[in-house]
Design a protein around this motif. Structure first.
Motif, PDB file in Angstrom:
ATOM      1  N   GLN A 112     -39.603 -28.595  10.214  1.00  0.00           N
ATOM      2  CA  GLN A 112     -40.030 -29.777  10.981  1.00  0.00           C
ATOM      3  C   GLN A 112     -39.367 -31.025  10.467  1.00  0.00           C
ATOM      4  O   GLN A 112     -38.809 -31.869  11.285  1.00  0.00           O
ATOM      5  CB  GLN A 112     -41.330 -29.968  11.322  1.00  0.00           C
ATOM      6  CG  GLN A 112     -41.850 -28.840  12.251  1.00  0.00           C
ATOM      7  CD  GLN A 112     -43.407 -28.883  11.971  1.00  0.00           C
ATOM      8  OE1 GLN A 112     -44.330 -29.947  11.725  1.00  0.00           O
ATOM      9  NE2 GLN A 112     -44.168 -27.796  12.831  1.00  0.00           N
ATOM     10  N   ASP A 164     -36.068 -30.277  12.609  1.00  0.00           N
ATOM     11  CA  ASP A 164     -36.344 -30.864  13.929  1.00  0.00           C
ATOM     12  C   ASP A 164     -36.088 -32.229  13.664  1.00  0.00           C
ATOM     13  O   ASP A 164     -35.615 -32.981  14.806  1.00  0.00           O
ATOM     14  CB  ASP A 164     -37.937 -30.701  14.290  1.00  0.00           C
ATOM     15  CG  ASP A 164     -38.123 -29.428  14.581  1.00  0.00           C
ATOM     16  OD1 ASP A 164     -37.306 -28.529  14.903  1.00  0.00           O
ATOM     17  OD2 ASP A 164     -39.415 -28.880  14.435  1.00  0.00           O
ATOM     18  N   SER A 182     -41.098 -22.450  16.078  1.00  0.00           N
ATOM     19  CA  SER A 182     -40.403 -22.747  14.836  1.00  0.00           C
ATOM     20  C   SER A 182     -40.769 -21.381  14.053  1.00  0.00           C
ATOM     21  O   SER A 182     -40.035 -21.013  13.012  1.00  0.00           O
ATOM     22  CB  SER A 182     -40.721 -23.993  14.239  1.00  0.00           C
ATOM     23  OG  SER A 182     -40.413 -25.209  14.660  1.00  0.00           O
TER      24      SER A 182
END
Length: 307
Positions: free
Chosen positions: A132, A136, A261
């Motif tokens: 993340q 991301d 994910s």
């Protein structure tokens, strides 16, 4: 079912094996028979009361789990018998130190085929934190220069591998004793974090992945427009203001469940591009010993409980 609970905040000795009520899955949820549950530094902080994330005891710690679907509620994504792994409910209580966990099915993904439950349980919280932050939020890609703090730790050793899988050039900060281990993960460069001031030898970096509260010092090695990813100082407004004033980007990671994910991570595992390292495996009844180890600060990779 058996579970490890605590009645008060305190040292590892407050953890005790108890009999608890087995959870019942609701619509869209699965009941997972837990085979393994990993330990994370946040577990110890919550246990001690230093980080009262889930309120007052009694409670059952644990978020990283890998196991088999025992029951599936109406509308759940998985069938009975499927192997799954995940980090359900974080930052709320999940009760992973137990024989069974019930949670929304979309907070789990199918376990990587190439891993046993012990190694699969070592992935979710640490790998999702790295993913993340790096993918991301920072959007790292081919040729990016990435620095990873505490590169031999639970999150760091996965951050190195994820960055390499995305085509980045990785500089790892770790002690000299961990250099061989970190190079084995794919790091292009290793800087002895105890002997060398990284700010004196690095510059022009695209992304710093900071798991060591070194955000302010890391600013000097970032290029203008570069990104500081922080997992410990994600709510530090003063730091955020300094980063933005310097012409850099701040990306604070507060990890959350994310089956998409987890599926991407599992695919990289099955391709042989990511491998979690487990340093210690202990039975559920020895959760207190596992907490002593995690608090020593000398852990390489992850510690996992078998259930």
């Amino acid at each position: 079912m058996r579970a490890v609970s605590q009645k008060s905040f305190g040292g590892p000795s407050v953890l005790e094996l108890v009999e608890a009520e087995r959870p019942v899955p609701r619509s869209g949820e699965v009941l997972v028979r837990v085979h393994a549950s990993a330990i994370n530094p946040v577990d110890a902080a919550v246990r001690s009361g230093a980080f009262p994330l889930i309120g007052q005891p009694p409670f059952v710690l644990g978020w990283d789990v890998s196991g088999v679907v025992e029951e599936a509620g109406p509308g759940a994504r998985y069938r009975v018998g499927e192997e799954v792994y995940g980090m359900p409910f974080f930052p709320r209580q999940a009760g992973g130190y137990a024989e069974y966990v019930a949670a929304p099915s979309r907070q789990f993904a199918r376990k990587p085929a190439n891993l046993d439950h012990v190694h699969a349980a070592a992935l979710p919280l640490a790998a999702l934190t790295a993913w993340q932050g790096l993918v991301d939020l920072a959007g790292i890609g081919e040729g990016d220069r990435v620095v990873v703090h505490r590169a031999a730790g639970g999150v760091g050793h996965l951050a190195v591998q994820i960055a390499k899988a995305r085509g980045a050039h990785v500089t790892a900060l770790a002690s000299a004793a961990r250099e061989e281990f970190v190079r084995g993960l794919g790091a292009d460069e290793v800087i002895d974090s105890r002997a060398v001031d990284f700010t004196s030898v690095l510059s022009g970096v695209d992304v710093v992945f900071d798991s060591n509260a070194e955000g302010e010092r890391s600013l000097s090695v970032l290029r203008e427009g570069g990104t500081l990813v922080s997992i410990l100082q994600h709510g530090d407004r003063e730091l955020i203001a300094k980063v933005e004033a310097s012409g850099r980007r701040f990306a604070g990671v507060s990890v959350e469940p994310d089956y998409a994910s987890l599926e991407a991570i599992a695919a990289l595992v099955d391709e042989g591009r990511i491998r979690p390292y487990v340093s210690e495996v202990l039975p559920l009844a020895e959760a207190a010993k596992a907490h002593e180890l995690i608090e020593s600060g000398r852990t390489q990779g992850k510690i996992v409980l078998t259930v």
